[in-house]
Motif scaffolding. Structure first.
Motif, PDB file in Angstrom:
ATOM      1  N   ASN A 127       0.839  -1.211   0.000  1.00 39.23           N
ATOM      2  CA  ASN A 127       0.000   0.000   0.000  1.00 39.23           C
ATOM      3  C   ASN A 127       0.868   1.253   0.000  1.00 39.23           C
ATOM      4  N   GLN A 128       1.942   1.228   0.794  1.00 39.00           N
ATOM      5  CA  GLN A 128       2.876   2.371   0.788  1.00 39.00           C
ATOM      6  C   GLN A 128       3.573   2.478  -0.569  1.00 39.00           C
ATOM      7  N   ALA A 129       3.954   1.331  -1.116  1.00 38.06           N
ATOM      8  CA  ALA A 129       4.610   1.322  -2.423  1.00 38.06           C
ATOM      9  C   ALA A 129       3.686   1.877  -3.499  1.00 38.06           C
ATOM     10  N   LYS A 130       2.390   1.576  -3.383  1.00 36.85           N
ATOM     11  CA  LYS A 130       1.422   2.112  -4.356  1.00 36.85           C
ATOM     12  C   LYS A 130       1.310   3.620  -4.226  1.00 36.85           C
ATOM     13  N   SER A 131       1.336   4.118  -2.987  1.00 35.63           N
ATOM     14  CA  SER A 131       1.295   5.560  -2.780  1.00 35.63           C
ATOM     15  C   SER A 131       2.497   6.224  -3.448  1.00 35.63           C
ATOM     16  N   ASN A 132       3.664   5.616  -3.284  1.00 36.10           N
ATOM     17  CA  ASN A 132       4.867   6.152  -3.931  1.00 36.10           C
ATOM     18  C   ASN A 132       4.765   6.053  -5.453  1.00 36.10           C
ATOM     19  N   TYR A 133       4.207   4.952  -5.917  1.00 36.64           N
ATOM     20  CA  TYR A 133       4.052   4.758  -7.370  1.00 36.64           C
ATOM     21  C   TYR A 133       3.171   5.857  -7.952  1.00 36.64           C
ATOM     22  N   ASP A 134       2.078   6.165  -7.258  1.00 36.83           N
ATOM     23  CA  ASP A 134       1.160   7.194  -7.753  1.00 36.83           C
ATOM     24  C   ASP A 134       1.844   8.557  -7.831  1.00 36.83           C
ATOM     25  N   ILE A 135       2.730   8.818  -6.876  1.00 37.76           N
ATOM     26  CA  ILE A 135       3.461  10.093  -6.894  1.00 37.76           C
ATOM     27  C   ILE A 135       4.536  10.086  -7.980  1.00 37.76           C
ATOM     28  N   ALA A 136       5.288   8.999  -8.039  1.00 36.89           N
ATOM     29  CA  ALA A 136       6.443   8.941  -8.946  1.00 36.89           C
ATOM     30  C   ALA A 136       6.031   8.780 -10.396  1.00 36.89           C
ATOM     31  N   PRO A 195      20.266  -2.563  -3.430  1.00 36.93           N
ATOM     32  CA  PRO A 195      19.146  -2.136  -2.574  1.00 36.93           C
ATOM     33  C   PRO A 195      19.597  -1.252  -1.420  1.00 36.93           C
ATOM     34  N   THR A 196      20.847  -1.436  -0.957  1.00 33.28           N
ATOM     35  CA  THR A 196      21.360  -0.608   0.141  1.00 33.28           C
ATOM     36  C   THR A 196      21.710   0.802  -0.320  1.00 33.28           C
ATOM     37  N   LYS A 197      21.769   1.026  -1.626  1.00 34.06           N
ATOM     38  CA  LYS A 197      22.106   2.339  -2.178  1.00 34.06           C
ATOM     39  C   LYS A 197      20.920   3.001  -2.879  1.00 34.06           C
ATOM     40  N   THR A 198      19.774   2.344  -2.860  1.00 29.36           N
ATOM     41  CA  THR A 198      18.596   2.860  -3.550  1.00 29.36           C
ATOM     42  C   THR A 198      17.634   3.485  -2.542  1.00 29.36           C
ATOM     43  N   PRO A 199      17.269   4.759  -2.704  1.00 33.91           N
ATOM     44  CA  PRO A 199      16.369   5.397  -1.743  1.00 33.91           C
ATOM     45  C   PRO A 199      15.065   4.627  -1.551  1.00 33.91           C
ATOM     46  N   SER A 200      14.574   4.632  -0.315  1.00 31.46           N
ATOM     47  CA  SER A 200      13.356   3.883   0.024  1.00 31.46           C
ATOM     48  C   SER A 200      12.168   4.261  -0.854  1.00 31.46           C
ATOM     49  N   PHE A 201      12.151   5.494  -1.305  1.00 25.06           N
ATOM     50  CA  PHE A 201      11.025   5.943  -2.124  1.00 25.06           C
ATOM     51  C   PHE A 201      10.838   5.041  -3.341  1.00 25.06           C
ATOM     52  N   TYR A 202      11.939   4.443  -3.799  1.00 27.29           N
ATOM     53  CA  TYR A 202      11.864   3.598  -4.989  1.00 27.29           C
ATOM     54  C   TYR A 202      11.223   2.246  -4.723  1.00 27.29           C
ATOM     55  N   ASN A 203      10.691   2.028  -3.511  1.00 26.91           N
ATOM     56  CA  ASN A 203       9.958   0.790  -3.298  1.00 26.91           C
ATOM     57  C   ASN A 203       8.693   0.738  -4.149  1.00 26.91           C
ATOM     58  N   PHE A 204       8.413   1.827  -4.885  1.00 24.76           N
ATOM     59  CA  PHE A 204       7.274   1.765  -5.811  1.00 24.76           C
ATOM     60  C   PHE A 204       7.461   0.645  -6.832  1.00 24.76           C
ATOM     61  N   MET A 205       8.713   0.181  -7.005  1.00 22.39           N
ATOM     62  CA  MET A 205       8.942  -0.949  -7.909  1.00 22.39           C
ATOM     63  C   MET A 205       8.275  -2.214  -7.392  1.00 22.39           C
ATOM     64  N   ASN A 206       8.114  -2.329  -6.075  1.00 24.38           N
ATOM     65  CA  ASN A 206       7.419  -3.489  -5.527  1.00 24.38           C
ATOM     66  C   ASN A 206       5.940  -3.476  -5.884  1.00 24.38           C
ATOM     67  N   TYR A 207       5.370  -2.276  -5.989  1.00 26.21           N
ATOM     68  CA  TYR A 207       3.983  -2.193  -6.450  1.00 26.21           C
ATOM     69  C   TYR A 207       3.897  -2.547  -7.935  1.00 26.21           C
ATOM     70  N   ALA A 208       4.881  -2.107  -8.708  1.00 27.66           N
ATOM     71  CA  ALA A 208       4.911  -2.479 -10.121  1.00 27.66           C
ATOM     72  C   ALA A 208       4.933  -3.995 -10.261  1.00 27.66           C
ATOM     73  N   ASP A 209       5.634  -4.660  -9.356  1.00 31.01           N
ATOM     74  CA  ASP A 209       5.758  -6.115  -9.380  1.00 31.01           C
ATOM     75  C   ASP A 209       4.481  -6.781  -8.858  1.00 31.01           C
ATOM     76  N   PHE A 210       4.192  -6.623  -7.576  1.00 31.39           N
ATOM     77  CA  PHE A 210       3.095  -7.354  -6.947  1.00 31.39           C
ATOM     78  C   PHE A 210       1.723  -6.745  -7.235  1.00 31.39           C
ATOM     79  N   GLY A 211       1.678  -5.427  -7.464  1.00 32.23           N
ATOM     80  CA  GLY A 211       0.391  -4.765  -7.664  1.00 32.23           C
ATOM     81  C   GLY A 211      -0.104  -4.798  -9.096  1.00 32.23           C
ATOM     82  N   LEU A 212       0.803  -4.580 -10.048  1.00 33.26           N
ATOM     83  CA  LEU A 212       0.411  -4.484 -11.458  1.00 33.26           C
ATOM     84  C   LEU A 212       0.716  -5.745 -12.260  1.00 33.26           C
ATOM     85  N   GLY A 213       1.608  -6.560 -11.751  1.00 30.56           N
ATOM     86  CA  GLY A 213       1.854  -7.849 -12.372  1.00 30.56           C
ATOM     87  C   GLY A 213       2.870  -7.828 -13.501  1.00 30.56           C
ATOM     88  N   THR A 214       3.209  -9.026 -13.949  1.00 32.18           N
ATOM     89  CA  THR A 214       4.183  -9.233 -15.013  1.00 32.18           C
ATOM     90  C   THR A 214       3.450  -9.720 -16.259  1.00 32.18           C
TER      91      THR A 214
END
Length: 488
Positions: A127-136, A195-214
């Motif tokens: 849900n947080q990742a989706k919020s970031n996705y909508d912004i990004a 992942p240790t060098k990527t800002p947390s905001f980029y967790n929107f990629m997890n929404y791209a994966d689990f939320g929108l599918g492959t």
């Protein structure tokens, strides 16, 4: 007044930009050095087998729809999509794997069986990742990277702390099982950094994966290339292949044309979707915006060792996409980013498009694509390629419990040297420049040359970054900048 625009390269960003620029009423010509369009997304065919040579994951379908809707079209007007289920499989050991299914509820159930309580944590995380996705993806990435003020909005102000923490630490605060952590860290690898060098905001990629599918275009990612090519030609774009650019002509600090095979071709605007660093070598040094020291100081996404393999039988115990995480994830990452070298025990990815698309291989056979991420700029020899093919194919046999080596009809390798030769890629990088905090948005190389008028850039080394959806967006952003300059 109609302007003539010469575009260098025919990758996704160039093709997208050509459509927007032609829609504006310009005369647009694409010049591609290779005999086929598509850049890294070219297609390879041999003996009845078909392979995508580059991108093979279709994520963020909404970005593709948005692109075509800008021309009152839909993706379905140009190609057919299939949602994969499972989306992919992750191997951790012999006959030991996790399937990631095509909907969040099923994925939550999978997580729960591995770590009690992780299902509800995953839902909150997504849900947080989706919020970031909508912004990004619906806002920030459609800004041209001109000013740091582009990143300051009421929405990003609420998430400021996420730009100063990293994806890995955030995931590890919520999940304890190392397998789940690796699965959740995997999507940001598309951004080209640890992942240790990527800002947390980029967790929107997890929404791209689990939320929108492959998803998978019916006969491969080249369907998308063909689709955008068809749209471009419908809009009046001309494409010339086997046209390698030798020089960008600059007169009075203004780009006025290009030289191909000794022939001068005049243009009002020059747009390069080719490798940014290489494009600047087509200019006299005084006209280059970025020095060799600048490029050397950047964090580049990995290169890759690729194998395109034809098998004379069906491969068992495998899905369309499969990740092999049976070795140390962190050590391989260190071998790419920290002390660049060939990894002793590489993670790898396998893609069997013939599992979804029967036309990808002759009947009863299988087409296989294997990828090992590597540090850019390292030594590349045929002997090393063979050594590493033997490593991964042996592990593949062990992990999927079958013999396949003797069923190989042919294989073709593609590695760092080929990325340099075919794409003029700096250090043979495969994915461009990593999206670290100091290489995000306005901190990336500019879409518009800082020293030469009427010279522009697009693609993975500029805004917004690596990946196919960002490439489409990059094409739109640069077309808008060009349109503004022509109107002023």
């Amino acid at each position: 007044m109609t302007k003539t625009i010469a575009i260098i390269g025919s990758g996704f960003s160039s093709l997208a930009a050509s459509c927007y620029l032609a829609q504006q009423g310009n005369k647009v010509i694409i010049y591609e050095k290779n005999e086929s369009i598509g850049g890294r997304a070219r297609q390879f065919k041999k003996d009845g087998f078909t392979f995508d040579m580059g991108p093979s994951w279709y994520w963020m379908p909404d970005v593709f729809e948005k692109f075509f809707s800008d021309f009152n079209k839909k993706t379905s007007d140009y190609y057919e999509l299939i949602k994969l289920n499972p989306a992919y499989r992750v191997y951790f050991g012999i006959n030991d794997f996790v399937n990631i299914y095509d909907n969040l509820e099923a994925i939550k159930t999978t997580f729960e069986t591995i770590e009690k309580g992780s299902g509800s944590k995953l839902e909150a995380f997504i849900n947080q990742a989706k919020s970031n996705y909508d912004i990004a993806i619906k806002d920030l990435v459609y800004r041209p990277g001109i000013s740091p003020l582009e990143l300051i909005t009421p929405q990003t102000a609420l998430k400021l702390n996420q730009f100063f923490s990293n994806v890995s630490s955030d995931i590890r605060k919520k999940f304890k099982n190392e397998r789940l952590i690796q699965i959740l860290e995997f999507p940001v690898l598309f951004l080209g950094a640890k992942p240790t060098k990527t800002p947390s905001f980029y967790n929107f990629m997890n929404y791209a994966d689990f939320g929108l599918g492959t998803w998978h275009p019916k006969t491969g990612m080249f369907d998308v290339v063909r689709g955008i090519e068809k749209l471009a030609t419908e809009l009046g774009v001309t494409i010339e292949t086997n046209a390698s650019i030798e020089k960008i002509i600059v007169e009075n600090k203004t780009a006025t044309g290009i030289i191909i095979n000794g022939k001068i071709i005049k243009a009002d605007i020059i747009l390069s979707g080719a490798d940014y660093q290489h494009t600047e070598t087509l200019l006299d040094e005084v006209h280059r915006s970025y020095s060799e020291q600048y490029w050397e100081s950047r964090v580049f996404a990995p290169s890759s060792l690729l194998f395109f393999v034809g098998f004379n039988k069906k491969i068992e115990n495998i899905t369309h996409h499969a990740l092999f995480f049976d070795v140390d994830f962190n050590q391989h990452a260190a071998d790419i980013y920290d002390q660049p070298k060939w990894p002793e025990a590489p993670l790898f990815y396998a893609n069997f498009p013939s599992k979804t698309d029967a036309s990808a291989a002759p009947e009863g056979m299988e087409s296989g694509f294997f990828l090992i991420p590597l540090a850019p700029g390292i030594k590349d020899t045929e002997e090393l390629r063979e050594e590493y093919f033997e490593k991964i194919i042996t592990r593949f046999e062990q992990l999927t419990q079958q013999k396949i080596k003797n069923n190989i009809i042919f294989k073709r390798s593609f590695c760092k040297n080929d990325f340099v030769t075919d794409y003029n890629a700096y250090k043979g990088n495969a994915y461009g420049m990593a999206n670290t905090l100091l290489q995000t948005a306005f901190l990336r190389p500019k879409l518009k040359s800082k020293k030469v008028r009427n010279l522009y850039f697009t693609g993975q080394l500029t805004v917004p970054g690596p990946g196919v959806p960002p490439a489409l967006i990059s094409g739109k952003l640069v077309a808008e900048l060009i349109h503004q300059s022509l109107r002023s």
